[in-house]
Design an enzyme around this catalytic site. Structure first.
Site, PDB file in Angstrom:
ATOM      1  N   THR A   1       0.816  -1.209   0.000  1.00 26.51           N
ATOM      2  CA  THR A   1       0.000   0.000   0.000  1.00 26.51           C
ATOM      3  C   THR A   1       0.855   1.265   0.000  1.00 26.51           C
ATOM      4  O   THR A   1       2.005   1.248   0.470  1.00 26.51           O
ATOM      5  CB  THR A   1      -0.895  -0.024   1.264  1.00 26.51           C
ATOM      6  OG1 THR A   1      -1.523   1.234   1.413  1.00 26.51           O
ATOM      7  CG2 THR A   1      -0.094  -0.297   2.527  1.00 26.51           C
ATOM      8  N   ASP A   2       0.238   2.381  -0.410  1.00 28.86           N
ATOM      9  CA  ASP A   2       0.927   3.678  -0.318  1.00 28.86           C
ATOM     10  C   ASP A   2       0.939   4.207   1.118  1.00 28.86           C
ATOM     11  O   ASP A   2       1.664   5.158   1.425  1.00 28.86           O
ATOM     12  CB  ASP A   2       0.284   4.711  -1.253  1.00 28.86           C
ATOM     13  CG  ASP A   2      -1.183   4.998  -0.964  1.00 28.86           C
ATOM     14  OD1 ASP A   2      -1.764   4.370  -0.058  1.00 28.86           O
ATOM     15  OD2 ASP A   2      -1.756   5.873  -1.660  1.00 28.86           O
ATOM     16  N   GLU A   3       0.128   3.583   2.010  1.00 28.63           N
ATOM     17  CA  GLU A   3       0.039   4.113   3.388  1.00 28.63           C
ATOM     18  C   GLU A   3       1.358   3.964   4.152  1.00 28.63           C
ATOM     19  O   GLU A   3       1.552   4.608   5.176  1.00 28.63           O
ATOM     20  CB  GLU A   3      -1.085   3.415   4.166  1.00 28.63           C
ATOM     21  CG  GLU A   3      -2.425   3.639   3.541  1.00 28.63           C
ATOM     22  CD  GLU A   3      -3.594   3.545   4.503  1.00 28.63           C
ATOM     23  OE1 GLU A   3      -3.372   3.461   5.721  1.00 28.63           O
ATOM     24  OE2 GLU A   3      -4.726   3.564   4.023  1.00 28.63           O
TER      25      GLU A   3
ATOM     26  N   LYS B   1       1.949  -3.253   7.461  1.00 31.63           N
ATOM     27  CA  LYS B   1       2.271  -3.438   6.041  1.00 31.63           C
ATOM     28  C   LYS B   1       3.723  -3.008   5.773  1.00 31.63           C
ATOM     29  O   LYS B   1       4.425  -3.649   4.988  1.00 31.63           O
ATOM     30  CB  LYS B   1       1.317  -2.628   5.154  1.00 31.63           C
ATOM     31  CG  LYS B   1      -0.103  -3.146   5.117  1.00 31.63           C
ATOM     32  CD  LYS B   1      -0.256  -4.547   4.531  1.00 31.63           C
ATOM     33  CE  LYS B   1      -0.032  -4.592   3.038  1.00 31.63           C
ATOM     34  NZ  LYS B   1      -0.355  -5.950   2.477  1.00 31.63           N
TER      35      LYS B   1
ATOM     36  N   TYR C   1      -2.282  -0.519  11.024  1.00 29.54           N
ATOM     37  CA  TYR C   1      -2.355  -1.188   9.709  1.00 29.54           C
ATOM     38  C   TYR C   1      -1.119  -0.857   8.873  1.00 29.54           C
ATOM     39  O   TYR C   1      -0.428  -1.746   8.379  1.00 29.54           O
ATOM     40  CB  TYR C   1      -3.629  -0.775   8.955  1.00 29.54           C
ATOM     41  CG  TYR C   1      -3.572  -1.084   7.474  1.00 29.54           C
ATOM     42  CD1 TYR C   1      -3.606  -2.403   7.025  1.00 29.54           C
ATOM     43  CD2 TYR C   1      -3.440  -0.071   6.516  1.00 29.54           C
ATOM     44  CE1 TYR C   1      -3.533  -2.703   5.663  1.00 29.54           C
ATOM     45  CE2 TYR C   1      -3.371  -0.359   5.159  1.00 29.54           C
ATOM     46  CZ  TYR C   1      -3.411  -1.672   4.736  1.00 29.54           C
ATOM     47  OH  TYR C   1      -3.325  -1.963   3.398  1.00 29.54           O
TER      48      TYR C   1
HETATM   49  P1  NAD Z   1      -9.676  -7.468   2.027  1.00 26.46           P
HETATM   50  O1  NAD Z   1      -9.713  -7.177   3.483  1.00 26.46           O
HETATM   51  O2  NAD Z   1     -10.881  -7.198   1.192  1.00 26.46           O
HETATM   52  O3  NAD Z   1      -9.304  -8.995   1.811  1.00 26.46           O
HETATM   53  C1  NAD Z   1      -8.282  -9.647   2.528  1.00 26.46           C
HETATM   54  C2  NAD Z   1      -8.413 -11.151   2.279  1.00 26.46           C
HETATM   55  O4  NAD Z   1      -7.359 -11.805   3.001  1.00 26.46           O
HETATM   56  C3  NAD Z   1      -9.733 -11.741   2.793  1.00 26.46           C
HETATM   57  O5  NAD Z   1     -10.281 -12.617   1.839  1.00 26.46           O
HETATM   58  C4  NAD Z   1      -9.321 -12.499   4.056  1.00 26.46           C
HETATM   59  O6  NAD Z   1     -10.145 -13.620   4.326  1.00 26.46           O
HETATM   60  C5  NAD Z   1      -7.903 -12.923   3.694  1.00 26.46           C
HETATM   61  N1  NAD Z   1      -7.068 -13.183   4.878  1.00 26.46           N
HETATM   62  C6  NAD Z   1      -6.935 -12.396   5.981  1.00 26.46           C
HETATM   63  N2  NAD Z   1      -6.105 -12.984   6.865  1.00 26.46           N
HETATM   64  C7  NAD Z   1      -5.684 -14.141   6.297  1.00 26.46           C
HETATM   65  C8  NAD Z   1      -4.795 -15.169   6.705  1.00 26.46           C
HETATM   66  N3  NAD Z   1      -4.173 -15.132   7.891  1.00 26.46           N
HETATM   67  N4  NAD Z   1      -4.588 -16.222   5.872  1.00 26.46           N
HETATM   68  C9  NAD Z   1      -5.221 -16.294   4.663  1.00 26.46           C
HETATM   69  N5  NAD Z   1      -6.087 -15.357   4.243  1.00 26.46           N
HETATM   70  C10 NAD Z   1      -6.303 -14.288   5.030  1.00 26.46           C
HETATM   71  O7  NAD Z   1      -8.417  -6.677   1.467  1.00 26.46           O
HETATM   72  P2  NAD Z   1      -8.205  -5.950   0.066  1.00 26.46           P
HETATM   73  O8  NAD Z   1      -8.742  -4.581   0.150  1.00 26.46           O
HETATM   74  O9  NAD Z   1      -8.624  -6.859  -1.007  1.00 26.46           O
HETATM   75  O10 NAD Z   1      -6.607  -5.833   0.078  1.00 26.46           O
HETATM   76  C11 NAD Z   1      -5.802  -6.896  -0.441  1.00 26.46           C
HETATM   77  C12 NAD Z   1      -4.343  -6.518  -0.303  1.00 26.46           C
HETATM   78  O11 NAD Z   1      -4.092  -5.313  -1.004  1.00 26.46           O
HETATM   79  C13 NAD Z   1      -3.912  -6.264   1.153  1.00 26.46           C
HETATM   80  O12 NAD Z   1      -2.610  -6.794   1.302  1.00 26.46           O
HETATM   81  C14 NAD Z   1      -3.908  -4.742   1.266  1.00 26.46           C
HETATM   82  O13 NAD Z   1      -2.971  -4.325   2.219  1.00 26.46           O
HETATM   83  C15 NAD Z   1      -3.499  -4.347  -0.133  1.00 26.46           C
HETATM   84  N6  NAD Z   1      -3.974  -3.029  -0.595  1.00 26.46           N
HETATM   85  C16 NAD Z   1      -5.294  -2.694  -0.508  1.00 26.46           C
HETATM   86  C17 NAD Z   1      -5.736  -1.470  -1.005  1.00 26.46           C
HETATM   87  C18 NAD Z   1      -7.194  -1.065  -0.943  1.00 26.46           C
HETATM   88  O14 NAD Z   1      -7.510   0.083  -1.264  1.00 26.46           O
HETATM   89  N7  NAD Z   1      -8.117  -1.938  -0.563  1.00 26.46           N
HETATM   90  C19 NAD Z   1      -4.816  -0.586  -1.573  1.00 26.46           C
HETATM   91  C20 NAD Z   1      -3.465  -0.943  -1.640  1.00 26.46           C
HETATM   92  C21 NAD Z   1      -3.063  -2.178  -1.165  1.00 26.46           C
HETATM   93  O1  DAU Z   2      -4.175   3.917   0.488  1.00 25.32           O
HETATM   94  C1  DAU Z   2      -4.364   2.539   0.351  1.00 25.32           C
HETATM   95  C2  DAU Z   2      -5.238   2.043   1.486  1.00 25.32           C
HETATM   96  O2  DAU Z   2      -6.558   2.496   1.210  1.00 25.32           O
HETATM   97  C3  DAU Z   2      -5.221   0.526   1.645  1.00 25.32           C
HETATM   98  O3  DAU Z   2      -3.921   0.116   1.984  1.00 25.32           O
HETATM   99  C4  DAU Z   2      -6.207   0.082   2.726  1.00 25.32           C
HETATM  100  O4  DAU Z   2      -6.249  -1.334   2.794  1.00 25.32           O
HETATM  101  C5  DAU Z   2      -7.577   0.608   2.365  1.00 25.32           C
HETATM  102  O5  DAU Z   2      -8.506   0.286   3.373  1.00 25.32           O
HETATM  103  C6  DAU Z   2      -7.534   2.115   2.143  1.00 25.32           C
HETATM  104  O6  DAU Z   2      -7.303   2.807   3.397  1.00 25.32           O
HETATM  105  P1  DAU Z   2      -8.100   4.146   3.802  1.00 25.32           P
HETATM  106  O7  DAU Z   2      -8.078   4.290   5.267  1.00 25.32           O
HETATM  107  O8  DAU Z   2      -7.617   5.296   2.975  1.00 25.32           O
HETATM  108  O9  DAU Z   2      -9.562   3.723   3.253  1.00 25.32           O
HETATM  109  P2  DAU Z   2     -11.023   3.935   3.834  1.00 25.32           P
HETATM  110  O10 DAU Z   2     -11.982   3.566   2.741  1.00 25.32           O
HETATM  111  O11 DAU Z   2     -11.208   3.296   5.163  1.00 25.32           O
HETATM  112  O12 DAU Z   2     -11.093   5.515   4.041  1.00 25.32           O
HETATM  113  C7  DAU Z   2     -10.894   6.400   2.951  1.00 25.32           C
HETATM  114  C8  DAU Z   2     -10.944   7.805   3.509  1.00 25.32           C
HETATM  115  O13 DAU Z   2     -12.292   8.073   3.907  1.00 25.32           O
HETATM  116  C9  DAU Z   2     -10.095   8.004   4.740  1.00 25.32           C
HETATM  117  O14 DAU Z   2      -9.545   9.313   4.726  1.00 25.32           O
HETATM  118  C10 DAU Z   2     -11.077   7.877   5.905  1.00 25.32           C
HETATM  119  C11 DAU Z   2     -12.373   8.400   5.318  1.00 25.32           C
HETATM  120  N1  DAU Z   2     -13.602   7.760   5.831  1.00 25.32           N
HETATM  121  C12 DAU Z   2     -13.677   6.407   5.865  1.00 25.32           C
HETATM  122  C13 DAU Z   2     -14.817   5.781   6.357  1.00 25.32           C
HETATM  123  C14 DAU Z   2     -14.892   4.280   6.416  1.00 25.32           C
HETATM  124  C15 DAU Z   2     -14.671   8.564   6.240  1.00 25.32           C
HETATM  125  O15 DAU Z   2     -14.607   9.800   6.179  1.00 25.32           O
HETATM  126  N2  DAU Z   2     -15.790   7.936   6.709  1.00 25.32           N
HETATM  127  C16 DAU Z   2     -15.900   6.581   6.812  1.00 25.32           C
HETATM  128  O16 DAU Z   2     -16.960   6.081   7.293  1.00 25.32           O
END
Ligand code: NAD
Ligand code: DAU
Length: 356
Positions: free
Chosen positions: A132-134, A162, A158
């Site tokens: 992630t970019d976080e 990561k 989180y």
């Molecule tokens: P998600 O939470 O939707 O899915 C995570 C999956 O991992 C689920 O299916 C869960 O059951 C599985 N999992 C969790 N713990 C596990 C374990 N111990 N063993 C096996 N499986 C397990 O997450 P996502 O949003 O699809 O993110 C996927 C990946 O991409 C993560 O590594 C996250 O850090 C990264 N990422 C997400 C975003 C985003 O915006 N969602 C952005 C950048 C990077």
């Molecule tokens: O930047 C990449 C990341 O983006 C991933 O690594 C994470 O897995 C993914 O969850 C996401 O993180 P964020 O914290 O940025 O995503 P989220 O959708 O939870 O929140 C997006 C923005 O919106 C953040 O600034 C918080 C705000 N927010 C979120 C929720 C859930 C609100 O204002 N209200 C809300 O109810």
């Protein structure tokens, strides 16, 4: 074949579906099915012999070693993680376990397997780490976007977990020669996203006539990328990414949260009109502790080296996402059950409305 971890989650299941739509190479999909993992996401693959689902934990070294020995994959694509920042604030332990210990365990299993391979198979093998970019922390309004050399400065449990996993992956390359490559991506959105994250939560709450919670002043900025574009970028990194390198992946779509919520309300006003604009449901609520103000990705390296850039604009991606959600209300209703309701109550039940 390839081994995907976390392929029942949001991005992982999109990746598996896209992979099998464009290639006949089989996938072993290892997922623990936490609250975020949903087998319905790949229901369309039920009778597809190219997809082997394994219900298991990446921390189970014996299980992973057995899968690697049995299936001899040419690559591991590692999505499995605890991924929601707000949950990491309430309970960091699962994040440390899966994101750090789990990645360590997977790296060790991969290393032991890699050492058994012939020279030819070793030359092909890849460990693709999805991050992630976080990990880079928070930017000021005039700071340049994150590049691959921006120092790590994670601020949430989180992002710290990561960041630790990224460093382990890096060390396994430098110390043991494991052929790794990492993608650091910005905020994804699109079909199959669990409605705890901003975009699917806002759509679900809007349609249910519930408040649309915006943290703090809603001026935090994220860089949004349609999930299909992330999957395409990962396929390019897997195919041609340089070993030991990291690639920043982003959509060139910096938006303030409040603007994202306004866009969603306007799309819903057009596609599912109610008696008044959905904007009326917006509520400013208590801010997230340690809330990063701005993320922005400089994605020039992946474009220059691997020829990838996003296909969707923010407008086309958001429209597709709203349309998908409206057409898949059964999926949304099904995931909004037991554990989800407890989470919503815990996160939003006590929250105070604030003036932005
Ligand atoms: P998600 O939470 O939707 O899915 C995570 C999956 O991992 C689920 O299916 C869960 O059951 C599985 N999992 C969790 N713990 C596990 C374990 N111990 N063993 C096996 N499986 C397990 O997450 P996502 O949003 O699809 O993110 C996927 C990946 O991409 C993560 O590594 C996250 O850090 C990264 N990422 C997400 C975003 C985003 O915006 N969602 C952005 C950048 C990077
Ligand atoms: O930047 C990449 C990341 O983006 C991933 O690594 C994470 O897995 C993914 O969850 C996401 O993180 P964020 O914290 O940025 O995503 P989220 O959708 O939870 O929140 C997006 C923005 O919106 C953040 O600034 C918080 C705000 N927010 C979120 C929720 C859930 C609100 O204002 N209200 C809300 O109810």
């Amino acid at each position: 074949m390839i081994l995907v971890t976390g392929g029942a989650g949001f991005i992982g299941s999109n990746f598996v579906l896209d992979w099998l739509a464009s290639s006949d190479e089989p996938v072993i999909n290892l997922d623990k099915l936490t609250y975020a993992g949903n087998p319905d996401n790949f229901a369309s693959l039920a009778n597809d012999p190219r997809h082997h689902f394994v219900h298991g934990d990446i921390c189970d070294r014996e299980l992973v070693a057995g899968l690697l020995k049995q299936y001899q994959p040419r690559a591991i694509v590692h999505f499995a993680a605890e991924s929601h920042v707000d949950r990491s604030i309430h309970g960091p332990a699962d994040f440390i376990r899966t994101n750090i210990d789990g990645t360590f365990s997977l790296l060790e299993a991969a290393r032991a397997y890699f050492e058994t391979l012939s020279d030819t198979l070793r030359a092909q093998f890849r460990f693709l780490h999805v991050s992630t970019d976080e990990v880079f922390g928070s930017l000021g309004p005039d700071d340049a976007p994150f590049t691959e050399t921006t120092p790590y400065a994670p601020n949430s449990p989180y992002s710290a977990s990561k960041a630790a996993s990224d460093q382990l992956v890096r060390a396994w390359f430098h110390t043991y020669g494991l052929p790794v490559v990492t993608g650091n991506c910005s905020n994804n959105y699109g079909p199959l996203q669990f409605p705890e994250k901003l975009i699917p939560l806002i759509i679900a709450n809007a349609l249910a006539g519930k408040p649309l919670p915006v943290y703090g002043d809603g001026q935090q900025v994220r860089d949004w990328l349609y999930v299909g574009d992330h999957c395409a970028a990962l396929r390019r990194v897997l195919a041609d990414g340089r070993l030991g390198e990291t690639y920043n992946i982003g959509g060139w779509n910096e938006k303030a949260n409040l603007d994202v919520v306004h866009t969603l309300c306007d799309l819903l006003d057009e596609l599912a009109p109610a008696t008044q604009s959905y904007r009326q449901q917006i509520k400013f609520v208590t801010d997230r502790p340690g809330h990063d103000r701005r993320y922005a990705i400089d994605a020039r390296k992946i474009e220059r080296e691997l020829g990838w850039k996003p296909a969707e604009t923010f407008e086309t991606g958001m429209r597709k996402t709203v349309q998908w959600t409206l057409a898949n209300q059964d999926w949304v209703r099904k995931v909004q059950s037991g554990e989800y309701l407890q989470w919503i109550d815990r996160q939003y039940g006590q929250q105070k409305e604030v003036n932005a």
